[in-house]
Design a protein around this motif. Structure first.
Motif, mmCIF file in Angstrom:
data_model
loop_
_atom_site.group_PDB
_atom_site.id
_atom_site.type_symbol
_atom_site.label_atom_id
_atom_site.label_comp_id
_atom_site.label_asym_id
_atom_site.label_seq_id
_atom_site.Cartn_x
_atom_site.Cartn_y
_atom_site.Cartn_z
ATOM 1 N N LEU A 1 0.820 -1.220 0.000
ATOM 2 C CA LEU A 1 0.000 0.000 0.000
ATOM 3 C C LEU A 1 0.851 1.267 0.000
ATOM 4 C CD1 LEU A 1 -2.910 -1.104 2.336
ATOM 5 C CD2 LEU A 1 -2.843 -1.061 -0.167
ATOM 6 N N ARG A 2 2.006 1.216 0.608
ATOM 7 C CA ARG A 2 2.926 2.371 0.525
ATOM 8 C C ARG A 2 3.385 2.579 -0.914
ATOM 9 N NH1 ARG A 2 5.848 1.008 6.006
ATOM 10 N NH2 ARG A 2 4.546 2.235 7.404
ATOM 11 N N ARG A 3 3.570 1.490 -1.641
ATOM 12 C CA ARG A 3 3.948 1.587 -3.051
ATOM 13 C C ARG A 3 2.825 2.249 -3.850
ATOM 14 N NH1 ARG A 3 8.124 2.633 -5.509
ATOM 15 N NH2 ARG A 3 6.687 4.065 -6.444
ATOM 16 N N VAL A 4 1.583 1.882 -3.551
ATOM 17 C CA VAL A 4 0.427 2.497 -4.219
ATOM 18 C C VAL A 4 0.405 3.996 -3.932
ATOM 19 C CG1 VAL A 4 -2.107 2.609 -4.298
ATOM 20 C CG2 VAL A 4 -0.956 0.375 -4.205
ATOM 21 N N GLU A 5 0.574 4.364 -2.676
ATOM 22 C CA GLU A 5 0.576 5.779 -2.299
ATOM 23 C C GLU A 5 1.681 6.540 -3.033
ATOM 24 O OE1 GLU A 5 0.557 8.511 1.740
ATOM 25 O OE2 GLU A 5 1.500 6.544 1.818
ATOM 26 N N LYS A 6 2.874 5.972 -3.099
ATOM 27 C CA LYS A 6 3.984 6.622 -3.818
ATOM 28 C C LYS A 6 3.662 6.776 -5.304
ATOM 29 C CE LYS A 6 7.735 5.163 -0.786
ATOM 30 N NZ LYS A 6 8.922 4.305 -0.648
ATOM 31 N N ASP A 7 3.042 5.760 -5.885
ATOM 32 C CA ASP A 7 2.653 5.845 -7.301
ATOM 33 C C ASP A 7 1.697 7.009 -7.536
ATOM 34 O OD1 ASP A 7 4.124 3.538 -7.888
ATOM 35 O OD2 ASP A 7 2.355 2.229 -7.955
ATOM 36 N N LEU B 1 1.129 9.665 -5.666
ATOM 37 C CA LEU B 1 1.816 10.961 -5.440
ATOM 38 C C LEU B 1 2.700 11.318 -6.641
ATOM 39 C CD1 LEU B 1 2.737 10.611 -1.668
ATOM 40 C CD2 LEU B 1 1.053 12.177 -2.675
ATOM 41 N N SER B 2 3.373 10.337 -7.195
ATOM 42 C CA SER B 2 4.196 10.568 -8.378
ATOM 43 C C SER B 2 3.335 11.011 -9.556
ATOM 44 C CB SER B 2 4.961 9.288 -8.732
ATOM 45 O OG SER B 2 5.618 9.417 -9.945
ATOM 46 N N ASP B 3 2.195 10.384 -9.731
ATOM 47 C CA ASP B 3 1.285 10.747 -10.827
ATOM 48 C C ASP B 3 0.770 12.174 -10.695
ATOM 49 O OD1 ASP B 3 1.570 8.148 -11.745
ATOM 50 O OD2 ASP B 3 -0.356 7.471 -10.950
ATOM 51 N N ILE B 4 0.441 12.571 -9.478
ATOM 52 C CA ILE B 4 -0.106 13.908 -9.225
ATOM 53 C C ILE B 4 0.917 14.983 -9.564
ATOM 54 C CG2 ILE B 4 -0.865 15.490 -7.406
ATOM 55 C CD1 ILE B 4 -2.104 13.031 -6.010
ATOM 56 N N LYS B 5 2.176 14.706 -9.293
ATOM 57 C CA LYS B 5 3.234 15.704 -9.494
ATOM 58 C C LYS B 5 3.601 15.879 -10.967
ATOM 59 C CE LYS B 5 4.974 15.173 -4.880
ATOM 60 N NZ LYS B 5 5.969 14.612 -3.997
ATOM 61 N N LYS B 6 3.229 14.927 -11.799
ATOM 62 C CA LYS B 6 3.611 15.016 -13.226
ATOM 63 C C LYS B 6 2.689 15.926 -13.979
ATOM 64 C CE LYS B 6 5.812 10.533 -13.479
ATOM 65 N NZ LYS B 6 5.806 9.224 -14.033
#
Length: 192
Positions: free
Chosen positions: A179-185, A187-192
């Motif tokens: 689930l931490r991996r999902v959260e990081k994904d 967050l990464s998507d939002i920043k792009k």
């Protein structure tokens, strides 16, 4: 609307539903991101192409059109996504809406994606461990999705698929790591 989440699991207590989907939604909310949810089981979507869901398919296509990012969540059953996710692909990502064929010769054409502006992430949960799926079965679930569905609809190398292994058998610590991996994904998507 920035984000569209498509869930294809019948059990709201499942890791797909109560873990992955919940994490995506919470992360989007914390970052003031708007989202829409397509819950195929709650919507009583029919996976059969012959049972036309015209009104709901049009609604889903409108949501796809308006979204920038699409998150698709499904368990893997018999080396495929759930029947409702597969039906979603068949009916929503239809020829004319998601892709067109461009003729090359009289008997050959190639698919031209019409949704190439979308960022797509797919989360697949497996009951199996990774080694047999990745080796013996040549990662056929992901390969079919990427080459057989997503290349037609979104274009080559435009989607990301993450697989979580042995989900029913892993401990809480491993699920939290997933689930931490999902959260990081997200967050990464939002920043792009």
């Amino acid at each position: 609307m920035e984000n569209l989440i498509v869930i294809g699991h019948p059990d709201q207590k499942s890791f797909c539903y109560n873990g992955i989907m919940k994490t995506i939604i919470e992360t989007l909310k914390k970052n003031n991101q708007k989202y829409e949810l397509i819950d195929l089981y709650a919507d009583k979507f029919s996976p059969s192409r012959y049972y036309r869901n015209e009104k709901i398919v049009k609604k889903y296509q409108d949501l796809v059109t308006k979204s920038k990012r699409i998150y698709i969540i499904s368990p893997v059953w018999w080396f495929r996504c759930t029947p409702l996710i597969e039906g979603f692909f068949d009916q929503v990502f239809a020829q004319g809406f998601a892709y067109v064929f461009v003729p090359i010769t009289k008997i050959y054409a190639y698919p031209k994606p019409l949704l190439g502006d979308k960022k797509v992430r797919t989360y697949l949960t497996h009951g199996a461990p990774s080694i047999p799926v990745l080796t013996l079965y040549l990662n056929s679930v992901k390969l079919r999705l990427v080459m057989g569905v997503y290349s037609f609809v979104f274009g080559w190398f435009k989607t990301k698929t993450r697989q979580f292994w042995s989900v029913p058998f892993v401990d809480l610590k491993k699920r939290i790591k997933y689930l931490r991996r999902v959260e990081k994904d997200v967050l990464s998507d939002i920043k792009k």
